[in-house]
Design a protein around this motif. Structure first.
Motif, PDB file in Angstrom:
ATOM      1  N   UNK A 132       0.881  -1.174   0.000  1.00  0.00           N
ATOM      2  CA  UNK A 132       0.000   0.000   0.000  1.00  0.00           C
ATOM      3  C   UNK A 132       0.919   1.225   0.000  1.00  0.00           C
ATOM      4  N   UNK A 133       0.654   2.148  -0.904  1.00  0.00           N
ATOM      5  CA  UNK A 133       1.562   3.269  -1.131  1.00  0.00           C
ATOM      6  C   UNK A 133       0.784   4.569  -1.255  1.00  0.00           C
ATOM      7  N   UNK A 134       1.365   5.641  -0.738  1.00  0.00           N
ATOM      8  CA  UNK A 134       0.805   6.972  -0.913  1.00  0.00           C
ATOM      9  C   UNK A 134       1.791   7.771  -1.754  1.00  0.00           C
ATOM     10  N   UNK A 135       1.276   8.369  -2.826  1.00  0.00           N
ATOM     11  CA  UNK A 135       2.077   9.153  -3.760  1.00  0.00           C
ATOM     12  C   UNK A 135       1.604  10.596  -3.743  1.00  0.00           C
ATOM     13  N   UNK A 136       2.562  11.525  -3.698  1.00  0.00           N
ATOM     14  CA  UNK A 136       2.274  12.955  -3.836  1.00  0.00           C
ATOM     15  C   UNK A 136       2.894  13.373  -5.164  1.00  0.00           C
ATOM     16  N   UNK A 144       2.405  18.356  -8.345  1.00  0.00           N
ATOM     17  CA  UNK A 144       1.546  19.497  -8.015  1.00  0.00           C
ATOM     18  C   UNK A 144       0.949  19.381  -6.622  1.00  0.00           C
ATOM     19  N   UNK A 145       1.266  18.287  -5.908  1.00  0.00           N
ATOM     20  CA  UNK A 145       0.773  18.111  -4.545  1.00  0.00           C
ATOM     21  C   UNK A 145      -0.468  17.252  -4.422  1.00  0.00           C
ATOM     22  N   UNK A 146      -0.964  16.699  -5.533  1.00  0.00           N
ATOM     23  CA  UNK A 146      -2.134  15.816  -5.486  1.00  0.00           C
ATOM     24  C   UNK A 146      -1.723  14.471  -4.885  1.00  0.00           C
ATOM     25  N   UNK A 147      -2.570  13.944  -3.994  1.00  0.00           N
ATOM     26  CA  UNK A 147      -2.280  12.699  -3.294  1.00  0.00           C
ATOM     27  C   UNK A 147      -3.122  11.563  -3.868  1.00  0.00           C
ATOM     28  N   UNK A 148      -2.470  10.435  -4.149  1.00  0.00           N
ATOM     29  CA  UNK A 148      -3.176   9.226  -4.565  1.00  0.00           C
ATOM     30  C   UNK A 148      -2.666   8.052  -3.744  1.00  0.00           C
ATOM     31  N   UNK A 149      -3.511   7.032  -3.648  1.00  0.00           N
ATOM     32  CA  UNK A 149      -3.154   5.792  -2.966  1.00  0.00           C
ATOM     33  C   UNK A 149      -3.155   4.689  -4.015  1.00  0.00           C
ATOM     34  N   UNK A 150      -2.217   3.762  -3.865  1.00  0.00           N
ATOM     35  CA  UNK A 150      -2.128   2.673  -4.835  1.00  0.00           C
ATOM     36  C   UNK A 150      -1.483   1.458  -4.196  1.00  0.00           C
ATOM     37  N   UNK A 151      -1.576   0.336  -4.887  1.00  0.00           N
ATOM     38  CA  UNK A 151      -0.830  -0.876  -4.553  1.00  0.00           C
ATOM     39  C   UNK A 151       0.175  -1.041  -5.674  1.00  0.00           C
ATOM     40  N   UNK A 152       1.460  -1.036  -5.317  1.00  0.00           N
ATOM     41  CA  UNK A 152       2.503  -1.187  -6.324  1.00  0.00           C
ATOM     42  C   UNK A 152       2.579  -2.630  -6.811  1.00  0.00           C
ATOM     43  N   UNK A 203      -9.557   0.807   4.025  1.00  0.00           N
ATOM     44  CA  UNK A 203     -10.838   0.906   3.343  1.00  0.00           C
ATOM     45  C   UNK A 203     -11.177  -0.390   2.604  1.00  0.00           C
ATOM     46  N   UNK A 204     -10.137  -1.094   2.146  1.00  0.00           N
ATOM     47  CA  UNK A 204     -10.308  -2.372   1.456  1.00  0.00           C
ATOM     48  C   UNK A 204      -9.170  -3.295   1.902  1.00  0.00           C
ATOM     49  N   UNK A 205      -9.191  -4.556   1.519  1.00  0.00           N
ATOM     50  CA  UNK A 205      -8.073  -5.435   1.875  1.00  0.00           C
ATOM     51  C   UNK A 205      -6.733  -4.979   1.280  1.00  0.00           C
ATOM     52  N   UNK A 206      -6.753  -4.151   0.241  1.00  0.00           N
ATOM     53  CA  UNK A 206      -5.511  -3.666  -0.374  1.00  0.00           C
ATOM     54  C   UNK A 206      -4.935  -2.435   0.321  1.00  0.00           C
ATOM     55  N   UNK A 207      -5.760  -1.755   1.128  1.00  0.00           N
ATOM     56  CA  UNK A 207      -5.281  -0.625   1.933  1.00  0.00           C
ATOM     57  C   UNK A 207      -4.622  -1.202   3.193  1.00  0.00           C
ATOM     58  N   UNK A 210       7.701   0.463  11.957  1.00  0.00           N
ATOM     59  CA  UNK A 210       7.083   0.190  10.664  1.00  0.00           C
ATOM     60  C   UNK A 210       8.128   0.384   9.572  1.00  0.00           C
ATOM     61  N   UNK A 211       8.417  -0.677   8.825  1.00  0.00           N
ATOM     62  CA  UNK A 211       9.302  -0.555   7.670  1.00  0.00           C
ATOM     63  C   UNK A 211       8.563   0.178   6.560  1.00  0.00           C
ATOM     64  N   UNK A 212       9.313   0.935   5.761  1.00  0.00           N
ATOM     65  CA  UNK A 212       8.694   1.568   4.597  1.00  0.00           C
ATOM     66  C   UNK A 212       9.745   1.811   3.525  1.00  0.00           C
ATOM     67  N   UNK A 213       9.263   1.884   2.293  1.00  0.00           N
ATOM     68  CA  UNK A 213      10.112   2.271   1.174  1.00  0.00           C
ATOM     69  C   UNK A 213       9.727   3.681   0.787  1.00  0.00           C
ATOM     70  N   UNK A 214      10.698   4.450   0.320  1.00  0.00           N
ATOM     71  CA  UNK A 214      10.397   5.801  -0.149  1.00  0.00           C
ATOM     72  C   UNK A 214      11.139   6.034  -1.454  1.00  0.00           C
TER      73      UNK A 214
END
Length: 168
Positions: free
Chosen positions: A44-48, A51-59, A95-99, A109-113
């Motif tokens: 589960x990933x959050x991308x900015x 222009x500053x718009x935020x989206x959520x995705x599964x890579x 919100x879903x099993x993918x979030x 919490x490990x994370x990639x950036x």
């Protein structure tokens, strides 16, 4: 290696999670993938975007993956001294099993950036793996610390005894 994206998390059983992400405000995207050390794990990933718009995705494994339904609420999105800082909130349970589901008891919490080559999400120009520590806060008005990392209170300075053992 230092994280390319500053990540702050506040996790509360009552209020959900507050996520603060800061990255370069140079017009390129930046993002964070949660609870992973590898893009191939489909995090589960959050991308900015630039222009500053935020989206959520599964890579996906070395691919952009899929965009998810929005579960975050943006509380602020500011630029100062060449850095964009986005503060957002969302529920602990995804919100879903993918979030991603955030856990109140989790202490790290490990994370990639990553930081992108352009304003539109795509291949990254730099990436790294990091960990954020999640320490409990003391209750308001409490005199005791929120967390003790020692199994017993420390002896006064100069009165400690014992040996130091190094483990391989």
């Amino acid at each position: 290696q230092e994280s390319l994206v500053d990540l702050g998390l506040t996790v509360s059983a009552k209020e959900g999670v507050t996520i603060t992400m800061s990255g370069p405000a140079d017009g390129n995207w930046f993002g964070v993938g949660f609870d992973t050390q590898f893009m191939a794990n489909s995090p589960y990933t959050i991308i900015v975007d630039g222009e500053g718009k935020v989206t959520e995705r599964v890579l996906a494994d070395h691919a952009a993956g899929v965009v998810l339904s929005t579960s975050v609420t943006i509380t602020s999105n500011t630029v100062s001294d060449g850095k964009r800082t986005v503060v957002m909130t969302r529920a602990l349970k995804g919100l879903s099993p993918r979030h991603h589901d955030f856990e109140v008891q989790q202490l790290s919490l490990n994370f990639i950036s990553a930081v992108g080559l352009s304003g539109t999400f795509g291949y990254h120009k730099a990436k790294t793996v990091s960990t954020v520590a999640l320490w409990p806060q003391a209750a308001k008005g409490a005199n005791a610390p929120a967390a003790c990392i020692c199994s017993v209170p420390a002896a006064p300075f100069g009165q400690g005894t014992g040996t130091i053992q190094y483990l391989g």
